[in-house]
Design an enzyme around this catalytic site. Structure first.
Site, mmCIF file in Angstrom:
data_model
loop_
_atom_site.group_PDB
_atom_site.id
_atom_site.type_symbol
_atom_site.label_atom_id
_atom_site.label_comp_id
_atom_site.label_asym_id
_atom_site.label_seq_id
_atom_site.Cartn_x
_atom_site.Cartn_y
_atom_site.Cartn_z
ATOM 1 N N HIS A 1 0.899 -1.161 0.000
ATOM 2 C CA HIS A 1 0.000 0.000 0.000
ATOM 3 C C HIS A 1 0.938 1.211 0.000
ATOM 4 O O HIS A 1 1.360 1.681 1.064
ATOM 5 C CB HIS A 1 -0.906 0.035 1.225
ATOM 6 C CG HIS A 1 -1.605 -1.262 1.515
ATOM 7 N ND1 HIS A 1 -2.474 -1.860 0.636
ATOM 8 C CD2 HIS A 1 -1.569 -2.077 2.608
ATOM 9 C CE1 HIS A 1 -2.945 -2.982 1.160
ATOM 10 N NE2 HIS A 1 -2.405 -3.142 2.352
ATOM 11 N N GLN B 1 0.959 4.432 2.354
ATOM 12 C CA GLN B 1 1.319 4.338 3.767
ATOM 13 C C GLN B 1 2.799 4.632 4.020
ATOM 14 O O GLN B 1 3.202 4.851 5.170
ATOM 15 C CB GLN B 1 0.948 2.960 4.313
ATOM 16 C CG GLN B 1 -0.555 2.732 4.370
ATOM 17 C CD GLN B 1 -0.938 1.365 4.889
ATOM 18 O OE1 GLN B 1 -0.145 0.670 5.525
ATOM 19 N NE2 GLN B 1 -2.167 0.947 4.619
ATOM 20 N N HIS C 1 -6.744 -9.978 1.923
ATOM 21 C CA HIS C 1 -6.243 -10.067 3.296
ATOM 22 C C HIS C 1 -7.020 -11.165 4.021
ATOM 23 O O HIS C 1 -8.250 -11.217 3.933
ATOM 24 C CB HIS C 1 -6.474 -8.750 4.055
ATOM 25 C CG HIS C 1 -5.727 -7.573 3.512
ATOM 26 N ND1 HIS C 1 -6.314 -6.628 2.714
ATOM 27 C CD2 HIS C 1 -4.446 -7.170 3.686
ATOM 28 C CE1 HIS C 1 -5.430 -5.682 2.415
ATOM 29 N NE2 HIS C 1 -4.282 -5.992 2.992
ATOM 30 N N GLU D 1 -5.532 -11.974 9.561
ATOM 31 C CA GLU D 1 -4.407 -11.155 10.033
ATOM 32 C C GLU D 1 -4.468 -10.919 11.534
ATOM 33 O O GLU D 1 -3.429 -10.898 12.203
ATOM 34 C CB GLU D 1 -4.398 -9.806 9.298
ATOM 35 C CG GLU D 1 -3.281 -8.876 9.754
ATOM 36 C CD GLU D 1 -3.307 -7.527 9.053
ATOM 37 O OE1 GLU D 1 -2.369 -6.745 9.256
ATOM 38 O OE2 GLU D 1 -4.260 -7.261 8.285
ATOM 39 N N HIS E 1 -1.009 -12.262 4.736
ATOM 40 C CA HIS E 1 -0.718 -12.344 6.181
ATOM 41 C C HIS E 1 -0.883 -13.759 6.737
ATOM 42 O O HIS E 1 0.090 -14.383 7.131
ATOM 43 C CB HIS E 1 -1.522 -11.334 6.997
ATOM 44 C CG HIS E 1 -1.296 -9.918 6.609
ATOM 45 N ND1 HIS E 1 -0.032 -9.358 6.536
ATOM 46 C CD2 HIS E 1 -2.157 -8.929 6.251
ATOM 47 C CE1 HIS E 1 -0.121 -8.093 6.150
ATOM 48 N NE2 HIS E 1 -1.397 -7.802 5.964
ATOM 49 N N ASP F 1 4.005 -4.218 2.290
ATOM 50 C CA ASP F 1 2.748 -3.810 2.933
ATOM 51 C C ASP F 1 2.728 -2.332 3.290
ATOM 52 O O ASP F 1 2.543 -1.483 2.438
ATOM 53 C CB ASP F 1 2.495 -4.693 4.160
ATOM 54 C CG ASP F 1 1.060 -4.583 4.679
ATOM 55 O OD1 ASP F 1 0.281 -3.774 4.141
ATOM 56 O OD2 ASP F 1 0.716 -5.310 5.615
#
Length: 454
Positions: free
Chosen positions: A56, A59, A232, A235, A269, A320
């Site tokens: 991502h 981020q 995802h 997680e 994850h 990530d």
């Protein structure tokens, strides 16, 4: 035709010396010759460059902003998520592009040749659509055009705020799409890739079992047959509990009972699986998308690496949250997590294959599959995704065979990657991206503006 000559190279059959690699104008490897005379671009150690299978990029700009204790008595992934929501409320499309460009540059300088971007920041603050529903997807593509990285773009479908189908919360409004909107978004995002070199590709990303309905997950599965599908999964413990309460099964168990994951699927994850779930999912051929640095930073948990490996499971590595972009540290962190849990050493090592070699080989295989990209080896017909590492240093000098990867992964740090090619594009030379300084300057200007408004 471009020619690269390596003193040592990792080929599909193992280590070879004096290797000549020829790359065609289309960016694919046209010939590999062993025991060849020096010619062309000469490097010390040549490796297949790995895919970063989960990122991502936006981020990257909040790295380091979530390490203070908040008002809650215990900081967790869920308190971190609230910080992330507040941060992204200020991002413009220009910011998204500047941040993605820096993150992609750092991936290349770390030895990754491909960015698989799980992209869910679609709309304006508050959730109103841009005039172009794929505005921010186009910005990710524009970043790839500038950096030269290989790109697999995964527009994400984010439908609900929880498994109970509650509406999206205030911090999630920029992500949201109805199924019909997502189809439109996916088509427009794919169109944006037509301006990139032919190695760029599309995929589909239903965000999570929390955020999409079973019907929407089935829709996502149908949209681009044969292209990667990422989600995802498992997680966080509260996520596992929420899915089990709503659907009567834990997330992995529910997915296996209701869908048929296969190598097209990458499950991100997977930090909370039972032994039975781990073995069943590994047997499907789906890829475990591991992001050990982020999983450590967020306190996600520890992947069942030994059980997964023993069941024949496939895995790859991603950055990530991009709090730190380091290929070798991702591999090292996975192995060390297993050592700490099991109080042992050389956990991923096999007879005839060292720990570093086993990790690197696994990441090449899983990453190529997760990206839907013809890569992962120095072999004729594949994209020339290559990474050259310096041998004239205290970490690698004199090392032989698998010792080279062990030393790189467990003793190495920044600066050992000297050259990177993505589909034959020679983008990193002497450890620096060709546009390094201007990319950093644009990023700093972006951060300066964000500091003023946050």
């Amino acid at each position: 035709m471009a020619v690269i000559w390596a003193k040592h190279a990792l080929l599909p059959a193992g280590w070879s010396d004096s290797v000549r690699v020829e790359v065609g104008a289309d960016g694919r490897i046209t010939n590999v010759e062993i025991a060849a005379a020096p010619a062309g671009e000469q490097v010390g150690l040549l490796l297949p460059a790995m895919v970063n299978l989960h990122s991502h990029t936006f981020q990257r700009a909040m790295a380091g902003l979530s390490e203070a204790r908040g008002p809650q008595p215990r900081d967790t992934f869920w308190t971190w998520r609230q910080i992330m929501y507040r941060f992204l409320d200020h991002l413009t499309p220009d910011d998204v592009e500047a941040i993605a460009t820096l993150a992609q540059m750092e991936m290349l300088e770390a030895g990754f040749a491909t960015n698989v971007e799980f992209h869910y920041l679609h709309h304006r603050p508050g959730g109103a659509h841009y005039d172009n529903i794929a505005e921010t997807s186009e910005r990710i593509a524009a970043a790839a055009a500038r950096t030269g990285i290989g790109l697999t773009l995964l527009p994400a479908h984010y439908q609900f705020g929880g498994v109970d189908r509650r509406p999206l919360g205030p911090g999630q409004q920029r992500f949201g799409t109805t199924p019909d909107e997502f189809v439109t978004l996916l088509d427009a995002a794919e169109a944006a890739l037509r301006h990139l070199p032919p190695d760029a590709g599309i995929g589909v990303a239903p965000h999570s079992l929390r955020a999409v309905s079973p019907e929407a997950l089935a829709l996502c599965e149908s949209l681009r047959p044969g292209r990667p599908l990422h989600i995802h999964l498992a997680e966080q413990i509260p996520e596992v509990d929420e899915v089990q309460a709503a659907r009567g099964r834990r997330p992995v168990e529910w997915l296996l009972d209701n869908f048929s994951p296969d190598p097209r699927w990458t499950l991100i994850h997977l930090t909370h699986m039972t032994e039975d779930e781990t073995r069943r999912l590994a047997a499907t051929g789906a890829v475990a998308g591991l992001c050990p640095i982020t999983e450590s930073n967020l306190g996600d948990g520890i992947f069942n690496g030994t059980i997964w490996r023993d069941a024949g499971g496939r895995l790859g590595f991603g950055s990530d949250s991009n709090i730190r972009i380091s290929l070798i540290e991702e591999l090292r962190t996975l192995e060390y997590s297993q050592r700490l849990r099991d109080t042992g050493r050389a956990i991923f090592a096999e007879t005839g294959r060292s720990t570093g070699r086993a990790l690197y080989d696994a990441g090449l295989d899983g990453g190529a599959t997760a990206a839907g990209r013809e890569t992962g080896a120095i072999a004729t017909g594949l994209w020339a995704d290559l990474c050259a590492v310096s041998l004239d240093n205290a970490v690698l000098f004199g090392r032989k065979g698998d010792e080279r990867l062990d030393s790189l992964i467990f003793a190495g740090g920044d600066g050992l990657v000297r050259d990177v090619w993505a589909a034959g594009r020679h983008i990193v030379r002497d450890g620096r991206h060709s546009d390094h300084d201007r990319i950093v300057a644009d990023y700093l200007a972006c951060i300066g503006r964000l500091q003023e408004v946050m």
